[in-house]
Motif scaffolding. Sequence first.
Motif, PDB file in Angstrom:
ATOM      1  N   THR A 184      -6.940   2.906   3.580  1.00  0.00           N
ATOM      2  CA  THR A 184      -7.435   1.523   3.458  1.00  0.00           C
ATOM      3  C   THR A 184      -8.411   1.312   4.613  1.00  0.00           C
ATOM      4  N   THR A 243       0.847  -1.201   0.000  1.00  0.00           N
ATOM      5  CA  THR A 243       0.000   0.000   0.000  1.00  0.00           C
ATOM      6  C   THR A 243       0.885   1.255   0.000  1.00  0.00           C
ATOM      7  N   GLY A 283      -4.810   7.170   6.439  1.00  0.00           N
ATOM      8  CA  GLY A 283      -3.658   7.122   5.519  1.00  0.00           C
ATOM      9  C   GLY A 283      -2.555   6.226   6.063  1.00  0.00           C
ATOM     10  N   ASN A 331     -10.040   6.151  -1.881  1.00  0.00           N
ATOM     11  CA  ASN A 331      -9.032   7.172  -2.163  1.00  0.00           C
ATOM     12  C   ASN A 331      -9.555   8.223  -3.148  1.00  0.00           C
ATOM     13  N   SER A 378      -2.027   6.354   1.532  1.00  0.00           N
ATOM     14  CA  SER A 378      -3.289   5.831   0.981  1.00  0.00           C
ATOM     15  C   SER A 378      -4.217   5.372   2.093  1.00  0.00           C
ATOM     16  N   PHE A 389      -9.897   0.007  -3.272  1.00  0.00           N
ATOM     17  CA  PHE A 389      -8.850   1.036  -3.209  1.00  0.00           C
ATOM     18  C   PHE A 389      -9.357   2.373  -3.759  1.00  0.00           C
TER      19      PHE A 389
END
Length: 254
Positions: A143, A137, A149, A210, A141, A206
């Motif tokens: 998740t 990852t 993040g 995001n 980012s 994902f």
Amino acid sequence: MATDVKQYLRPGIITPFCPGCGDRILVRLILTAIDELKINIDDMLFVSGIGCAAWIPSPHFNADTLHTLHGRAIAFATGAKLFNPKLITMVVSGDGDLASIGGNHLIHAARRNIDLTVICANNMVYAQTGGQLAPTTPMGSSTSTTVEGNLERPFDLCKLVNAAGAAYTARYSVTQPSLLISSIKKALQTEGFSFIEVISPCYTQFGRRNRLDSPANTLKFFADKCIMKEDAEGLSPEELKDKIITGEFSNGRS
Ligand SMILES: Cc1ncc(C[n+]2csc(CCOP(=O)(O)OP(=O)(O)O)c2C)c(N)n1
Ligand SMILES: [Mg+2]
């Protein structure tokens, strides 16, 4: 003319992949590479672990497929290859499967230079189980387990496998289909451990987290990030910060 890959698909399979999933594209690219090399698919064995990516060969490919335990695809493939060295053995699985729970099998198979072709469909999360953080990852980012993040540095899988001693490593995105087909052909023709990291975007787990507002935008987001190794030469770390370097990397055994 485009290869008719239907001839290699098990009839009656309803694909499990979500709209925009890179894995669906990868099904076609792997089969096209095999067809272009004129390999008889009956001479091959496909091994996968557990995860969305593990569904790429099994159930889709009308061939010998082993759908194994989470993280253990390379161990099963090693056993099959040692028992029958004539078997053209390809592992197709996810980044979590191959580099997290299966990370030790990955580096040691590279170190031993076992004659396998390993294709890692990297969507940068554990997609099948709810979009958790993976060792791939990107920093920052979001998740399901790092909502604010990711704070951890991801693995550069090609560098890792190269350092362990692979005979061939490359990274391409499903948005670079011709390059990826050529790379799969090269990996299949290489004697020894070949590893291709395939950037295979996932909108469901994902992209949505995001702020990528559609499957198409998720694919475009990753396509725009990719830069060929040759074009990256001479760019500063700052300029390369958000880029994904694609291409073939040096032979880990030289
Ligand atoms: C021993 C074991 N631990 C955990 C799981 C749950 N599990 C199944 S798939 C998976 C992650 C898969 O991630 P990846 O390989 O990246 O596949 P993706 O779904 O993202 O394609 C996990 C944690 C399991 N099946 N077995
Ligand atoms: Mg994954």
